[in-house]
Motif scaffolding. Structure first.
Motif, PDB file in Angstrom:
ATOM      1  N   SER A  12     -88.738 -68.681  10.398  1.00 31.75           N
ATOM      2  CA  SER A  12     -89.063 -69.850   9.580  1.00 31.75           C
ATOM      3  C   SER A  12     -88.941 -71.156  10.360  1.00 31.75           C
ATOM      4  O   SER A  12     -89.682 -72.095  10.108  1.00 31.75           O
ATOM      5  N   TRP A  13     -88.040 -71.209  11.326  1.00 28.45           N
ATOM      6  CA  TRP A  13     -87.866 -72.445  12.096  1.00 28.45           C
ATOM      7  C   TRP A  13     -89.147 -72.786  12.854  1.00 28.45           C
ATOM      8  O   TRP A  13     -89.666 -73.892  12.738  1.00 28.45           O
ATOM      9  N   GLN A  70     -93.768 -80.427  18.918  1.00 31.47           N
ATOM     10  CA  GLN A  70     -94.770 -79.580  19.566  1.00 31.47           C
ATOM     11  C   GLN A  70     -94.138 -78.761  20.697  1.00 31.47           C
ATOM     12  O   GLN A  70     -94.391 -77.559  20.820  1.00 31.47           O
ATOM     13  N   LEU A  71     -93.300 -79.391  21.508  1.00 34.76           N
ATOM     14  CA  LEU A  71     -92.646 -78.686  22.606  1.00 34.76           C
ATOM     15  C   LEU A  71     -91.691 -77.617  22.085  1.00 34.76           C
ATOM     16  O   LEU A  71     -91.603 -76.525  22.649  1.00 34.76           O
ATOM     17  N   TRP A  72     -90.993 -77.896  20.983  1.00 35.47           N
ATOM     18  CA  TRP A  72     -90.084 -76.899  20.405  1.00 35.47           C
ATOM     19  C   TRP A  72     -90.855 -75.673  19.918  1.00 35.47           C
ATOM     20  O   TRP A  72     -90.401 -74.545  20.073  1.00 35.47           O
ATOM     21  N   VAL A  73     -92.022 -75.898  19.332  1.00 38.45           N
ATOM     22  CA  VAL A  73     -92.834 -74.764  18.871  1.00 38.45           C
ATOM     23  C   VAL A  73     -93.263 -73.917  20.066  1.00 38.45           C
ATOM     24  O   VAL A  73     -93.109 -72.688  20.054  1.00 38.45           O
ATOM     25  N   ILE A  74     -93.766 -74.564  21.092  1.00 35.47           N
ATOM     26  CA  ILE A  74     -94.218 -73.843  22.285  1.00 35.47           C
ATOM     27  C   ILE A  74     -93.058 -73.074  22.909  1.00 35.47           C
ATOM     28  O   ILE A  74     -93.177 -71.889  23.239  1.00 35.47           O
ATOM     29  N   THR A  75     -91.913 -73.721  23.030  1.00 37.11           N
ATOM     30  CA  THR A  75     -90.734 -73.079  23.617  1.00 37.11           C
ATOM     31  C   THR A  75     -90.276 -71.893  22.783  1.00 37.11           C
ATOM     32  O   THR A  75     -89.975 -70.818  23.317  1.00 37.11           O
ATOM     33  N   GLY A  76     -90.245 -72.065  21.474  1.00 39.21           N
ATOM     34  CA  GLY A  76     -89.819 -70.986  20.591  1.00 39.21           C
ATOM     35  C   GLY A  76     -90.731 -69.777  20.646  1.00 39.21           C
ATOM     36  O   GLY A  76     -90.281 -68.636  20.571  1.00 39.21           O
ATOM     37  N   VAL A  77     -92.008 -70.029  20.802  1.00 31.55           N
ATOM     38  CA  VAL A  77     -92.984 -68.933  20.846  1.00 31.55           C
ATOM     39  C   VAL A  77     -92.963 -68.225  22.197  1.00 31.55           C
ATOM     40  O   VAL A  77     -93.110 -67.007  22.264  1.00 31.55           O
ATOM     41  N   LEU A  78     -92.758 -68.966  23.269  1.00 31.58           N
ATOM     42  CA  LEU A  78     -92.798 -68.361  24.592  1.00 31.58           C
ATOM     43  C   LEU A  78     -91.469 -67.747  25.019  1.00 31.58           C
ATOM     44  O   LEU A  78     -91.437 -66.919  25.938  1.00 31.58           O
ATOM     45  N   ALA A  79     -90.385 -68.091  24.346  1.00 25.80           N
ATOM     46  CA  ALA A  79     -89.059 -67.564  24.715  1.00 25.80           C
ATOM     47  C   ALA A  79     -89.020 -66.033  24.756  1.00 25.80           C
ATOM     48  O   ALA A  79     -88.473 -65.461  25.711  1.00 25.80           O
ATOM     49  N   PRO A  80     -89.587 -65.329  23.765  1.00 24.24           N
ATOM     50  CA  PRO A  80     -89.562 -63.860  23.848  1.00 24.24           C
ATOM     51  C   PRO A  80     -90.298 -63.323  25.079  1.00 24.24           C
ATOM     52  O   PRO A  80     -89.874 -62.318  25.659  1.00 24.24           O
ATOM     53  N   LEU A  81     -91.364 -64.004  25.492  1.00 28.96           N
ATOM     54  CA  LEU A  81     -92.084 -63.561  26.692  1.00 28.96           C
ATOM     55  C   LEU A  81     -91.180 -63.680  27.910  1.00 28.96           C
ATOM     56  O   LEU A  81     -91.149 -62.793  28.764  1.00 28.96           O
ATOM     57  N   ASP A  83     -92.031 -73.518  10.322  1.00 30.78           N
ATOM     58  CA  ASP A  83     -91.916 -74.820   9.670  1.00 30.78           C
ATOM     59  C   ASP A  83     -92.218 -75.961  10.637  1.00 30.78           C
ATOM     60  O   ASP A  83     -92.872 -76.938  10.261  1.00 30.78           O
ATOM     61  N   LEU A  84     -91.744 -75.846  11.867  1.00 34.31           N
ATOM     62  CA  LEU A  84     -92.061 -76.878  12.868  1.00 34.31           C
ATOM     63  C   LEU A  84     -93.566 -76.945  13.115  1.00 34.31           C
ATOM     64  O   LEU A  84     -94.146 -78.028  13.195  1.00 34.31           O
ATOM     65  N   TYR A  85     -94.187 -75.779  13.219  1.00 34.31           N
ATOM     66  CA  TYR A  85     -95.635 -75.730  13.435  1.00 34.31           C
ATOM     67  C   TYR A  85     -96.376 -76.385  12.260  1.00 34.31           C
ATOM     68  O   TYR A  85     -97.311 -77.157  12.462  1.00 34.31           O
ATOM     69  N   ASN A  86     -95.935 -76.095  11.054  1.00 36.24           N
ATOM     70  CA  ASN A  86     -96.598 -76.652   9.873  1.00 36.24           C
ATOM     71  C   ASN A  86     -96.426 -78.160   9.758  1.00 36.24           C
ATOM     72  O   ASN A  86     -97.230 -78.818   9.103  1.00 36.24           O
ATOM     73  N   VAL A  92    -101.205 -67.945  15.950  1.00 32.39           N
ATOM     74  CA  VAL A  92    -100.557 -68.458  14.738  1.00 32.39           C
ATOM     75  C   VAL A  92     -99.645 -67.388  14.145  1.00 32.39           C
ATOM     76  O   VAL A  92     -98.504 -67.678  13.746  1.00 32.39           O
ATOM     77  N   MET A  93    -100.101 -66.142  14.101  1.00 38.19           N
ATOM     78  CA  MET A  93     -99.254 -65.053  13.597  1.00 38.19           C
ATOM     79  C   MET A  93     -98.009 -64.882  14.465  1.00 38.19           C
ATOM     80  O   MET A  93     -96.919 -64.638  13.956  1.00 38.19           O
ATOM     81  N   HIS A  94     -98.176 -65.034  15.778  1.00 37.20           N
ATOM     82  CA  HIS A  94     -97.038 -64.926  16.689  1.00 37.20           C
ATOM     83  C   HIS A  94     -96.036 -66.055  16.431  1.00 37.20           C
ATOM     84  O   HIS A  94     -94.822 -65.827  16.477  1.00 37.20           O
ATOM     85  N   ILE A  95     -96.537 -67.248  16.150  1.00 34.53           N
ATOM     86  CA  ILE A  95     -95.645 -68.365  15.792  1.00 34.53           C
ATOM     87  C   ILE A  95     -94.858 -68.002  14.542  1.00 34.53           C
ATOM     88  O   ILE A  95     -93.636 -68.163  14.494  1.00 34.53           O
ATOM     89  N   HIS A  96     -95.531 -67.497  13.537  1.00 35.63           N
ATOM     90  CA  HIS A  96     -94.868 -67.122  12.275  1.00 35.63           C
ATOM     91  C   HIS A  96     -93.868 -65.986  12.485  1.00 35.63           C
ATOM     92  O   HIS A  96     -92.840 -65.931  11.804  1.00 35.63           O
ATOM     93  N   ASP A  97     -94.146 -65.092  13.441  1.00 40.02           N
ATOM     94  CA  ASP A  97     -93.240 -63.982  13.737  1.00 40.02           C
ATOM     95  C   ASP A  97     -91.917 -64.455  14.340  1.00 40.02           C
ATOM     96  O   ASP A  97     -90.939 -63.706  14.335  1.00 40.02           O
TER      97      ASP A  97
END
Length: 128
Positions: free
Chosen positions: A93-94, A5-16, A97-100, A85-90
């Motif tokens: 795949s890493w 869960q933390l990896w997903v959050i980190t991966g999504v917020l990194a571009p911000l 897939d973690l989110y899924n 969710v779309m932003h996560i997919h953007d």
């Protein structure tokens, strides 16, 4: 080791954080006057809001069209679950897939954290 869960959050917020770091590095230029600095911060907040489709609650048609269970509201702004969710997919795949791999409860918690953080960044950034 951090949770999935933390990896997903980190991966999504990194571009911000990258956008923020670039903008704040630019703000340190000795050639910028205060009004230019304000405009750069305002542009950053507009870019983040556009990237996550953060909208004002003043748009009555938007509020009427969206199921209240799919949005989070803060400081007069909303962001939808589908956009996050779309932003996560953007993010590739890493992240997708973690989110899924997350349970339904973890997915909801993850989306909530990302939405709250995103809305807070925009609201706080506009206060600068």
């Amino acid at each position: 080791m951090p949770s999935t869960q933390l990896w997903v959050i980190t991966g999504v917020l990194a571009p911000l954080f990258e956008w923020i770091a670039i903008t704040f590095a630019t703000l340190q230029s000795l050639n910028l006057v205060i009004s230019q600095q304000r405009q750069k911060v305002s542009n950053l907040m507009a870019d983040i809001a556009a990237g996550l489709d953060i909208r004002s609650t003043m748009d009555a048609t938007l509020i009427n069209e969206i199921d209240p269970t799919t949005i989070i509201q803060q400081d007069g702004r909303i962001v939808t679950k589908d956009v996050v969710v779309m932003h996560i997919h953007d993010q590739g795949s890493w992240a997708r897939d973690l989110y899924n791999e997350l349970s339904d409860i973890e997915k909801q918690q993850t989306l909530q954290e990302i939405r709250i953080f995103s809305l807070s960044i925009v609201a706080d950034g506009l206060q600068i």
